[in-house]
Write an enzyme that holds these catalytic residues in place. Structure first.
Site, PDB file in Angstrom:
ATOM      1  N   ARG A  15     -31.137 -32.594  59.478  1.00  0.00           N
ATOM      2  CA  ARG A  15     -29.649 -32.663  60.770  1.00  0.00           C
ATOM      3  C   ARG A  15     -30.195 -32.156  62.497  1.00  0.00           C
ATOM      4  O   ARG A  15     -31.614 -32.091  61.873  1.00  0.00           O
ATOM      5  CB  ARG A  15     -28.772 -31.647  60.586  1.00  0.00           C
ATOM      6  CG  ARG A  15     -27.938 -32.148  59.375  1.00  0.00           C
ATOM      7  CD  ARG A  15     -27.300 -30.954  58.467  1.00  0.00           C
ATOM      8  NE  ARG A  15     -27.947 -29.950  58.044  1.00  0.00           N
ATOM      9  CZ  ARG A  15     -27.210 -29.213  57.502  1.00  0.00           C
ATOM     10  NH1 ARG A  15     -25.754 -28.535  57.472  1.00  0.00           N
ATOM     11  NH2 ARG A  15     -27.770 -28.443  56.789  1.00  0.00           N
ATOM     12  N   LYS A  75     -30.096 -25.023  60.703  1.00  0.00           N
ATOM     13  CA  LYS A  75     -30.636 -24.267  59.716  1.00  0.00           C
ATOM     14  C   LYS A  75     -30.804 -22.701  59.610  1.00  0.00           C
ATOM     15  O   LYS A  75     -32.014 -22.606  61.372  1.00  0.00           O
ATOM     16  CB  LYS A  75     -31.688 -24.948  58.388  1.00  0.00           C
ATOM     17  CG  LYS A  75     -30.836 -25.687  57.532  1.00  0.00           C
ATOM     18  CD  LYS A  75     -29.960 -25.078  57.169  1.00  0.00           C
ATOM     19  CE  LYS A  75     -29.996 -23.959  55.521  1.00  0.00           C
ATOM     20  NZ  LYS A  75     -28.578 -23.475  55.653  1.00  0.00           N
ATOM     21  N   TYR A  94     -26.831 -21.737  62.360  1.00  0.00           N
ATOM     22  CA  TYR A  94     -26.819 -21.196  61.000  1.00  0.00           C
ATOM     23  C   TYR A  94     -27.739 -19.644  60.496  1.00  0.00           C
ATOM     24  O   TYR A  94     -28.642 -20.352  60.554  1.00  0.00           O
ATOM     25  CB  TYR A  94     -26.282 -21.689  58.945  1.00  0.00           C
ATOM     26  CG  TYR A  94     -25.030 -22.830  59.915  1.00  0.00           C
ATOM     27  CD1 TYR A  94     -24.173 -22.024  59.842  1.00  0.00           C
ATOM     28  CD2 TYR A  94     -25.616 -24.072  60.292  1.00  0.00           C
ATOM     29  CE1 TYR A  94     -23.161 -23.305  59.639  1.00  0.00           C
ATOM     30  CE2 TYR A  94     -24.192 -25.291  59.966  1.00  0.00           C
ATOM     31  CZ  TYR A  94     -22.962 -24.133  59.852  1.00  0.00           C
ATOM     32  OH  TYR A  94     -21.940 -24.757  59.728  1.00  0.00           O
ATOM     33  N   HIS A  96     -26.484 -17.097  57.464  1.00  0.00           N
ATOM     34  CA  HIS A  96     -26.651 -16.250  56.004  1.00  0.00           C
ATOM     35  C   HIS A  96     -28.057 -15.691  55.958  1.00  0.00           C
ATOM     36  O   HIS A  96     -28.295 -14.851  55.229  1.00  0.00           O
ATOM     37  CB  HIS A  96     -26.637 -17.745  55.417  1.00  0.00           C
ATOM     38  CG  HIS A  96     -26.579 -19.029  55.694  1.00  0.00           C
ATOM     39  ND1 HIS A  96     -24.721 -18.821  55.589  1.00  0.00           N
ATOM     40  CD2 HIS A  96     -26.181 -19.828  56.582  1.00  0.00           C
ATOM     41  CE1 HIS A  96     -23.890 -19.836  56.014  1.00  0.00           C
ATOM     42  NE2 HIS A  96     -25.073 -20.861  56.087  1.00  0.00           N
ATOM     43  N   GLU A 118     -21.525 -19.587  61.081  1.00  0.00           N
ATOM     44  CA  GLU A 118     -20.603 -18.828  59.952  1.00  0.00           C
ATOM     45  C   GLU A 118     -19.770 -17.778  60.199  1.00  0.00           C
ATOM     46  O   GLU A 118     -19.394 -18.177  59.222  1.00  0.00           O
ATOM     47  CB  GLU A 118     -21.649 -19.054  58.367  1.00  0.00           C
ATOM     48  CG  GLU A 118     -22.116 -17.588  58.417  1.00  0.00           C
ATOM     49  CD  GLU A 118     -23.502 -17.936  58.839  1.00  0.00           C
ATOM     50  OE1 GLU A 118     -24.343 -16.614  58.848  1.00  0.00           O
ATOM     51  OE2 GLU A 118     -23.363 -18.636  59.936  1.00  0.00           O
ATOM     52  N   SER A 134     -18.894 -27.187  55.611  1.00  0.00           N
ATOM     53  CA  SER A 134     -18.148 -26.820  53.757  1.00  0.00           C
ATOM     54  C   SER A 134     -17.195 -27.824  53.306  1.00  0.00           C
ATOM     55  O   SER A 134     -16.879 -27.989  52.433  1.00  0.00           O
ATOM     56  CB  SER A 134     -17.202 -25.393  54.486  1.00  0.00           C
ATOM     57  OG  SER A 134     -17.196 -24.750  54.578  1.00  0.00           O
ATOM     58  N   ASP A 270     -25.957 -20.226  49.748  1.00  0.00           N
ATOM     59  CA  ASP A 270     -25.493 -19.403  51.023  1.00  0.00           C
ATOM     60  C   ASP A 270     -26.033 -18.562  51.168  1.00  0.00           C
ATOM     61  O   ASP A 270     -26.783 -18.001  52.134  1.00  0.00           O
ATOM     62  CB  ASP A 270     -25.626 -21.037  52.338  1.00  0.00           C
ATOM     63  CG  ASP A 270     -26.467 -22.277  52.626  1.00  0.00           C
ATOM     64  OD1 ASP A 270     -27.560 -21.685  52.440  1.00  0.00           O
ATOM     65  OD2 ASP A 270     -25.431 -23.225  53.078  1.00  0.00           O
ATOM     66  N   LYS A 279     -30.184 -19.567  41.497  1.00  0.00           N
ATOM     67  CA  LYS A 279     -31.663 -19.141  42.871  1.00  0.00           C
ATOM     68  C   LYS A 279     -31.644 -20.247  43.541  1.00  0.00           C
ATOM     69  O   LYS A 279     -31.502 -21.140  42.734  1.00  0.00           O
ATOM     70  CB  LYS A 279     -32.650 -18.735  41.663  1.00  0.00           C
ATOM     71  CG  LYS A 279     -33.262 -19.751  41.259  1.00  0.00           C
ATOM     72  CD  LYS A 279     -34.116 -20.133  40.205  1.00  0.00           C
ATOM     73  CE  LYS A 279     -34.750 -20.799  39.349  1.00  0.00           C
ATOM     74  NZ  LYS A 279     -36.000 -21.075  38.508  1.00  0.00           N
ATOM     75  N   VAL A 298     -28.511 -26.027  45.723  1.00  0.00           N
ATOM     76  CA  VAL A 298     -29.473 -26.186  47.152  1.00  0.00           C
ATOM     77  C   VAL A 298     -28.744 -25.891  47.681  1.00  0.00           C
ATOM     78  O   VAL A 298     -27.307 -25.678  47.986  1.00  0.00           O
ATOM     79  CB  VAL A 298     -29.367 -27.862  47.098  1.00  0.00           C
ATOM     80  CG1 VAL A 298     -29.793 -28.445  48.882  1.00  0.00           C
ATOM     81  CG2 VAL A 298     -30.021 -28.984  46.123  1.00  0.00           C
ATOM     82  N   ALA A 299     -29.745 -24.787  48.627  1.00  0.00           N
ATOM     83  CA  ALA A 299     -29.529 -24.440  50.037  1.00  0.00           C
ATOM     84  C   ALA A 299     -28.546 -25.352  51.256  1.00  0.00           C
ATOM     85  O   ALA A 299     -28.510 -24.189  51.739  1.00  0.00           O
ATOM     86  CB  ALA A 299     -30.226 -23.240  50.246  1.00  0.00           C
ATOM     87  N   ASN A 300     -29.018 -26.391  51.409  1.00  0.00           N
ATOM     88  CA  ASN A 300     -28.607 -26.689  52.064  1.00  0.00           C
ATOM     89  C   ASN A 300     -28.341 -28.169  52.017  1.00  0.00           C
ATOM     90  O   ASN A 300     -28.478 -29.406  52.486  1.00  0.00           O
ATOM     91  CB  ASN A 300     -29.793 -27.420  53.536  1.00  0.00           C
ATOM     92  CG  ASN A 300     -30.733 -28.074  53.298  1.00  0.00           C
ATOM     93  OD1 ASN A 300     -30.519 -28.268  51.496  1.00  0.00           O
ATOM     94  ND2 ASN A 300     -31.782 -28.829  53.784  1.00  0.00           N
TER      95      ASN A 300
END
Length: 372
Positions: A15, A75, A94, A96, A118, A134, A270, A279, A298-300
């Site tokens: 992205r 990110k 973002y 987090h 966020e 989301s 996230d 994790k 997966v965090a993204n």
């Protein structure tokens, strides 16, 4: 204002902070936009597309960070990017922070003005800059879960919707917010047996009206959660407490008792994840196994569909980018309490109460610091 758009560097993150159409909106208003070369290539936008929109192309992230007054990303900044931030520079992305002590420490040290997508709010109590991702992550979670259930990934070897004569997979969605609603929408569409758990009765009524008995909606207690998680073939973790670390609702004991080959997609990763055994993983290596349960964390997640995600995100972020550019951050924040709610760090101080509580920092009133 000089606005910088660096190329994202997180693993398999394609992205980009601004699309050419957004750049044009800023340049038409007299602002300068600096875009790192190849920043948009992952969404099919070339350097020439950005040049045509009025941007200036720079050869490196270092050049972008050095010149820009505001950095617009997707990110959270990686360590090498955090080292390039300077006092008073605006970072809009973002973040987090609650589960990420190293990032928080670096942003505090930077002296930058860090506004997190966020935690920006709206008049209805929603999170308008988190909502688009989301939606994407919720819908993707079912795709990811369907793959995790395949035997080649050590899953149960089930088709989500089953076939005539064979029952469908049992999908349990924890959280009836934007992630959960969109996950349920896709799971129901694929013919799965769907149960949604939430603790807000009004949300449950709304979901019941939306799905018209095609999904079961259950009030979430510890007993209900345990019962349905242990019956599930696929669990979607869609819990969110804005700005705060996600609560660990699925415990280590739950995992040990789940069906062998069952799968979990922890969309809350996230914010630290809502599953005790979760994790962060990457698109390159998305799953791992604990007690024969397949975990996808997966965090993204929306980074896997970057064109859809970037355009959806820019639709939401552009008005705020324009406000920050036109007014400067002080007036923009003071004029809009909802944007002020997005401020997490300024002048080396934490202004998000959930982050301060999670990481042991002193909380400071953002309005007082911005006024000062």
């Amino acid at each position: 204002m000089i606005i910088g758009v660096p190329k994202e560097i997180k693993n398999h993150e394609y992205r980009v902070g601004m699309v050419p159409a957004s750049v044009r909106e800023l340049t038409n208003r007299g602002h300068e936009v600096l875009v790192q070369t190849q920043a948009g290539i992952g969404i099919g936008c070339t350097d020439q597309d950005y040049i045509d929109a009025g941007a200036k192309i720079l050869p490196s992230a270092e050049a972008v960070f050095a010149e820009a007054e505001m950095i617009v990303k997707v990110k959270e900044p990686q360590a090498v990017e955090r080292a390039m931030l300077r006092p008073g520079q605006i970072l809009f992305t973002y973040l987090h922070l609650a589960p990420d002590a190293p990032q928080t420490e670096d942003l505090v040290k930077s002296g930058a003005v860090c506004i997190a997508y966020e935690t920006v709010t709206d008049a209805r109590g929603g999170l308008p800059l988190l909502a688009p991702m989301s939606e994407v992550a919720g819908r993707m979670s079912i795709q990811a879960g369907a793959q995790a259930l395949e035997k080649s990934n050590q899953g149960r070897g089930m088709l989500l919707g089953g076939v005539p004569g064979v029952e469908p997979a049992k999908v349990v969605v924890i959280g009836g917010g934007m992630v959960g609603r969109n996950a349920a929408l896709i799971a129901v569409g694929m013919g799965a047996d769907v149960t949604i758990l939430d603790r807000n009765v009004n949300v449950l009524r709304d979901l019941n009206n939306q799905f018209e008995n095609r999904a079961k909606v259950i009030y979430s207690t510890a007993e209900a959660l345990e019962e349905h998680v242990l019956q599930a073939d696929l669990v979607i973790g869609g819990v969110l407490i804005p700005g705060a670390a996600a609560p660990k609702l699925v415990t280590r004991e739950h995992i040990a008792k789940m069906k062998p080959g069952a799968a979990i997609v922890d969309v809350a990763i996230d914010q630290g994840g809502c599953v005790a055994t979760s994790k962060p993983t990457t698109h390159q290596d998305p799953v791992f196994i604990v007690d024969d349960v397949v975990h996808y964390c997966v965090a993204n997640m929306p980074g896997a569909v970057p064109r859809t995600s970037t355009f959806a995100l820019n639709n939401a972020t552009l008005p705020y980018i324009i406000a920050l550019a036109e007014k400067g951050y002080v007036k923009a924040l003071l004029d809009d309490q909802h944007l002020m709610n997005g401020l997490n760090v300024i002048d080396g101080k934490i202004t998000c109460p959930e982050v301060a509580e999670a990481l042991g920092y002193e909380y400071h009133d953002p309005k007082e610091l911005v006024k000062a």
